[in-house]
Write a protein that holds these residues in place. Structure first.
Motif, PDB file in Angstrom:
ATOM      1  N   VAL A   1       0.513  -0.998  -0.094  1.00 12.85           N
ATOM      2  CA  VAL A   1      -0.360   0.183  -0.236  1.00 12.85           C
ATOM      3  C   VAL A   1       0.877   1.539   0.097  1.00 12.85           C
ATOM      4  O   VAL A   1       0.887   1.915  -0.413  1.00 12.85           O
ATOM      5  CB  VAL A   1      -1.719  -0.283   1.198  1.00 12.85           C
ATOM      6  N   ASP A   2       1.738   1.195   1.038  1.00 16.05           N
ATOM      7  CA  ASP A   2       2.482   2.622   1.090  1.00 16.05           C
ATOM      8  C   ASP A   2       3.852   2.369  -0.563  1.00 16.05           C
ATOM      9  O   ASP A   2       3.629   3.634  -0.665  1.00 16.05           O
ATOM     10  CB  ASP A   2       3.981   2.018   2.138  1.00 16.05           C
ATOM     11  N   GLN A   3       3.850   1.590  -1.523  1.00 15.76           N
ATOM     12  CA  GLN A   3       4.540   2.232  -2.142  1.00 15.76           C
ATOM     13  C   GLN A   3       3.399   2.189  -3.390  1.00 15.76           C
ATOM     14  O   GLN A   3       3.473   3.190  -4.133  1.00 15.76           O
ATOM     15  CB  GLN A   3       5.446  -0.266  -2.821  1.00 15.76           C
ATOM     16  N   LEU A   4       2.371   1.361  -3.487  1.00 15.18           N
ATOM     17  CA  LEU A   4       1.343   2.203  -4.192  1.00 15.18           C
ATOM     18  C   LEU A   4       0.953   3.676  -4.480  1.00 15.18           C
ATOM     19  O   LEU A   4       0.712   3.855  -4.863  1.00 15.18           O
ATOM     20  CB  LEU A   4      -0.047   1.458  -4.243  1.00 15.18           C
ATOM     21  N   ALA A   5       1.217   3.927  -2.805  1.00 14.85           N
ATOM     22  CA  ALA A   5       0.577   5.518  -2.922  1.00 14.85           C
ATOM     23  C   ALA A   5       1.692   6.433  -3.318  1.00 14.85           C
ATOM     24  O   ALA A   5       1.329   7.741  -3.674  1.00 14.85           O
ATOM     25  CB  ALA A   5       0.861   5.833  -1.355  1.00 14.85           C
ATOM     26  N   GLU A   6       2.653   5.837  -3.969  1.00 22.13           N
ATOM     27  CA  GLU A   6       3.776   6.369  -4.264  1.00 22.13           C
ATOM     28  C   GLU A   6       4.151   6.390  -6.188  1.00 22.13           C
ATOM     29  O   GLU A   6       4.330   7.675  -6.687  1.00 22.13           O
ATOM     30  CB  GLU A   6       5.199   6.084  -3.895  1.00 22.13           C
ATOM     31  N   VAL A   7       3.290   5.688  -6.370  1.00 24.12           N
ATOM     32  CA  VAL A   7       3.648   5.419  -7.947  1.00 24.12           C
ATOM     33  C   VAL A   7       2.484   6.293  -8.446  1.00 24.12           C
ATOM     34  O   VAL A   7       1.723   6.645  -8.474  1.00 24.12           O
ATOM     35  CB  VAL A   7       3.705   3.740  -8.197  1.00 24.12           C
ATOM     36  N   PRO A   8       3.556   6.634  -9.629  1.00 20.06           N
ATOM     37  CA  PRO A   8       3.098   8.407 -10.495  1.00 20.06           C
ATOM     38  C   PRO A   8       1.730   7.228 -11.407  1.00 20.06           C
ATOM     39  O   PRO A   8       0.714   7.958 -12.127  1.00 20.06           O
ATOM     40  CB  PRO A   8       3.818   8.141 -11.363  1.00 20.06           C
ATOM     41  N   THR A   9       1.756   5.966 -11.267  1.00 21.94           N
ATOM     42  CA  THR A   9       0.698   4.775 -12.790  1.00 21.94           C
ATOM     43  C   THR A   9       0.095   4.471 -11.531  1.00 21.94           C
ATOM     44  O   THR A   9      -1.396   4.258 -12.553  1.00 21.94           O
ATOM     45  CB  THR A   9       1.363   3.372 -12.640  1.00 21.94           C
ATOM     46  N   ALA A  10      -0.892   5.201  -9.941  1.00 25.52           N
ATOM     47  CA  ALA A  10      -1.899   4.750  -9.763  1.00 25.52           C
ATOM     48  C   ALA A  10      -2.244   5.939  -9.101  1.00 25.52           C
ATOM     49  O   ALA A  10      -1.116   6.995  -8.743  1.00 25.52           O
ATOM     50  CB  ALA A  10      -1.631   4.038  -8.610  1.00 25.52           C
ATOM     51  N   LEU A  11      -2.888   6.871 -10.324  1.00 23.40           N
ATOM     52  CA  LEU A  11      -3.669   8.123  -8.966  1.00 23.40           C
ATOM     53  C   LEU A  11      -4.610   8.191  -8.584  1.00 23.40           C
ATOM     54  O   LEU A  11      -5.544   7.542  -9.341  1.00 23.40           O
ATOM     55  CB  LEU A  11      -4.072   9.018 -10.725  1.00 23.40           C
ATOM     56  N   ILE A  12      -4.686   8.513  -7.484  1.00 30.92           N
ATOM     57  CA  ILE A  12      -5.570   7.920  -7.035  1.00 30.92           C
ATOM     58  C   ILE A  12      -5.866   9.336  -5.523  1.00 30.92           C
ATOM     59  O   ILE A  12      -5.659   9.008  -4.714  1.00 30.92           O
ATOM     60  CB  ILE A  12      -5.826   6.375  -5.737  1.00 30.92           C
ATOM     61  N   GLY A  13      -7.602   8.985  -5.320  1.00 28.76           N
ATOM     62  CA  GLY A  13      -8.228  10.326  -4.333  1.00 28.76           C
ATOM     63  C   GLY A  13      -9.295  11.215  -5.061  1.00 28.76           C
ATOM     64  O   GLY A  13      -9.489  10.765  -5.670  1.00 28.76           O
ATOM     65  N   SER A  14      -9.883  12.016  -3.799  1.00 26.63           N
ATOM     66  CA  SER A  14      -9.935  13.655  -4.743  1.00 26.63           C
ATOM     67  C   SER A  14      -9.748  14.007  -5.787  1.00 26.63           C
ATOM     68  O   SER A  14      -8.827  14.022  -5.616  1.00 26.63           O
ATOM     69  CB  SER A  14     -10.802  14.554  -3.196  1.00 26.63           C
ATOM     70  N   PRO A  15     -10.234  14.536  -6.675  1.00 27.42           N
ATOM     71  CA  PRO A  15      -9.693  15.408  -7.151  1.00 27.42           C
ATOM     72  C   PRO A  15      -8.596  16.961  -6.883  1.00 27.42           C
ATOM     73  O   PRO A  15      -7.570  16.614  -7.664  1.00 27.42           O
ATOM     74  CB  PRO A  15     -10.496  16.187  -7.854  1.00 27.42           C
ATOM     75  N   ALA A  16      -8.806  17.323  -6.056  1.00 31.43           N
ATOM     76  CA  ALA A  16      -7.800  17.906  -5.153  1.00 31.43           C
ATOM     77  C   ALA A  16      -6.454  17.428  -4.870  1.00 31.43           C
ATOM     78  O   ALA A  16      -5.263  17.270  -5.015  1.00 31.43           O
ATOM     79  CB  ALA A  16      -7.546  18.394  -3.867  1.00 31.43           C
ATOM     80  N   GLU A  17      -6.021  15.649  -4.028  1.00 30.88           N
ATOM     81  CA  GLU A  17      -5.513  14.599  -3.692  1.00 30.88           C
ATOM     82  C   GLU A  17      -4.562  14.640  -5.306  1.00 30.88           C
ATOM     83  O   GLU A  17      -3.719  14.909  -5.053  1.00 30.88           O
ATOM     84  CB  GLU A  17      -5.811  13.740  -3.226  1.00 30.88           C
ATOM     85  N   VAL A  18      -5.291  13.985  -6.075  1.00 31.81           N
ATOM     86  CA  VAL A  18      -5.154  13.788  -7.434  1.00 31.81           C
ATOM     87  C   VAL A  18      -3.777  14.935  -8.110  1.00 31.81           C
ATOM     88  O   VAL A  18      -3.249  14.638  -9.105  1.00 31.81           O
ATOM     89  CB  VAL A  18      -5.900  12.948  -8.244  1.00 31.81           C
ATOM     90  N   ALA A  19      -4.600  15.825  -8.483  1.00 32.55           N
ATOM     91  CA  ALA A  19      -3.706  17.319  -8.662  1.00 32.55           C
ATOM     92  C   ALA A  19      -2.301  17.560  -7.526  1.00 32.55           C
ATOM     93  O   ALA A  19      -1.246  17.699  -9.010  1.00 32.55           O
ATOM     94  CB  ALA A  19      -4.745  18.463  -8.690  1.00 32.55           C
ATOM     95  N   GLU A  20      -2.219  17.086  -7.027  1.00 35.08           N
ATOM     96  CA  GLU A  20      -1.650  17.375  -5.851  1.00 35.08           C
ATOM     97  C   GLU A  20      -0.004  16.560  -5.990  1.00 35.08           C
ATOM     98  O   GLU A  20       0.732  17.085  -6.323  1.00 35.08           O
ATOM     99  CB  GLU A  20      -1.497  17.189  -4.394  1.00 35.08           C
TER     100      GLU A  20
END
Length: 291
Positions: free
Chosen positions: A240-259
């Protein structure tokens, strides 16, 4: 405008003419910059699909994402490329790859060449396309003397070396190294970064655009839960921690993904992202947020 970013959507579902027209118009209306046609058996033929897309849209670039280059004779491919370039008023971006799906070669009754042979063919194709673009006798002529912008995509040393030498856009797959012909697996952020740094060292200061195919998109207010689900879906290849870092997984609210996108641009230099067709509408709020 979405700042210095560009966003494409890769169409993978073959449809009736009316359905294809509708979704091409929708991609443009949602704010995407590039509309791409994938090149796999069972999907729409890329060049006719892009010509039709060009007829019913006015702004988006039109991209082959990416051609299975070993399927194509370079001279015949040059005709299709320059003809499509003409028919779309220079909106074509040509995406090329070395091919990787063994089963498609078998279905086409073609031998599956080695990785070396497939990249050899890709290199010959690039050389031949450039020669024909520059030949005043070649018809149809490309809209630009140098031909349409070239995107080369892959992960191996040799194809990325070719990309550093020839491409206007370099497409990173976001996958790990696997046995030739095997199914791709997601790469960690460190693996993607290593591939990008490999290319940077070979560019010699040449300015190019870095593209990434985003395999996983989830626009949600429950980022933690979505990351947990993705870890299960990918069978724990990445934590999960690795997936939170990879640019191939854009996950979250629109604001979180923009960040995330801004952070990935800072770390990796990525500014051109491609999402798959089934994520086209759910990713659109991110485009709106960036605007």
């Amino acid at each position: 405008m979405t700042g210095d970013f560009r966003f494409g959507v890769n169409m993978v579902v073959p449809d009736s003419r009316a359905a294809w027209v509708e979704k091409c118009r929708k991609a443009e209306d949602l704010g995407y910059d590039v509309l791409s046609a994938a090149d796999h058996l069972g999907m729409a033929p890329p060049f006719p699909a892009l010509v039709l897309a060009g007829e019913v849209t006015s702004r988006v670039k039109l991209n082959t994402f990416v051609l299975n280059t070993p399927f194509y004779n370079p001279v015949l491919l040059a005709r299709d490329v320059t003809g499509t370039d003409q028919f779309t008023d220079g909106r074509l971006e040509l995406g090329l790859g070395a091919g990787y799906v063994k089963e498609e070669f078998e279905a086409a009754g073609m031998p599956f060449p080695s990785a070396r042979e497939r990249v050899d063919h890709l290199e010959r194709t690039i050389t031949e396309l450039k020669r024909l673009y520059a030949d005043p006798e070649h018809k149809p002529a490309p809209v630009r003397p140098a031909g349409p912008p070239l995107l080369l995509a892959g992960r191996g040393d040799r194809i990325l070396t070719l990309a550093a030498e020839h491409a206007d856009i370099i497409g990173f797959t976001g996958t790990s190294k696997t046995p030739d012909g095997a199914a791709p697996a997601p790469a960690s952020a460190e693996e993607i970064e290593e591939r990008i740094e490999f290319v940077r060292a070979k560019l010699g200061g040449r300015e190019v655009e870095f593209n990434l195919l985003c395999h996983f998109v989830s626009i949600t207010d429950d980022r933690t839960g979505a990351l947990d689900e993705l870890a299960k879906l990918t069978h724990g290849v990445l934590s999960v921690d690795q997936l939170a870092e990879v640019p191939t997984a854009l996950i979250g609210s629109p604001a979180e993904v923009a960040e995330q996108l801004h952070a990935h641009r800072e770390r990796f230099g990525l500014n051109y992202y491609t999402v798959l067709e089934h994520n086209m509408e759910q990713f659109a709020p991110v485009l709106e947020h960036l605007r």
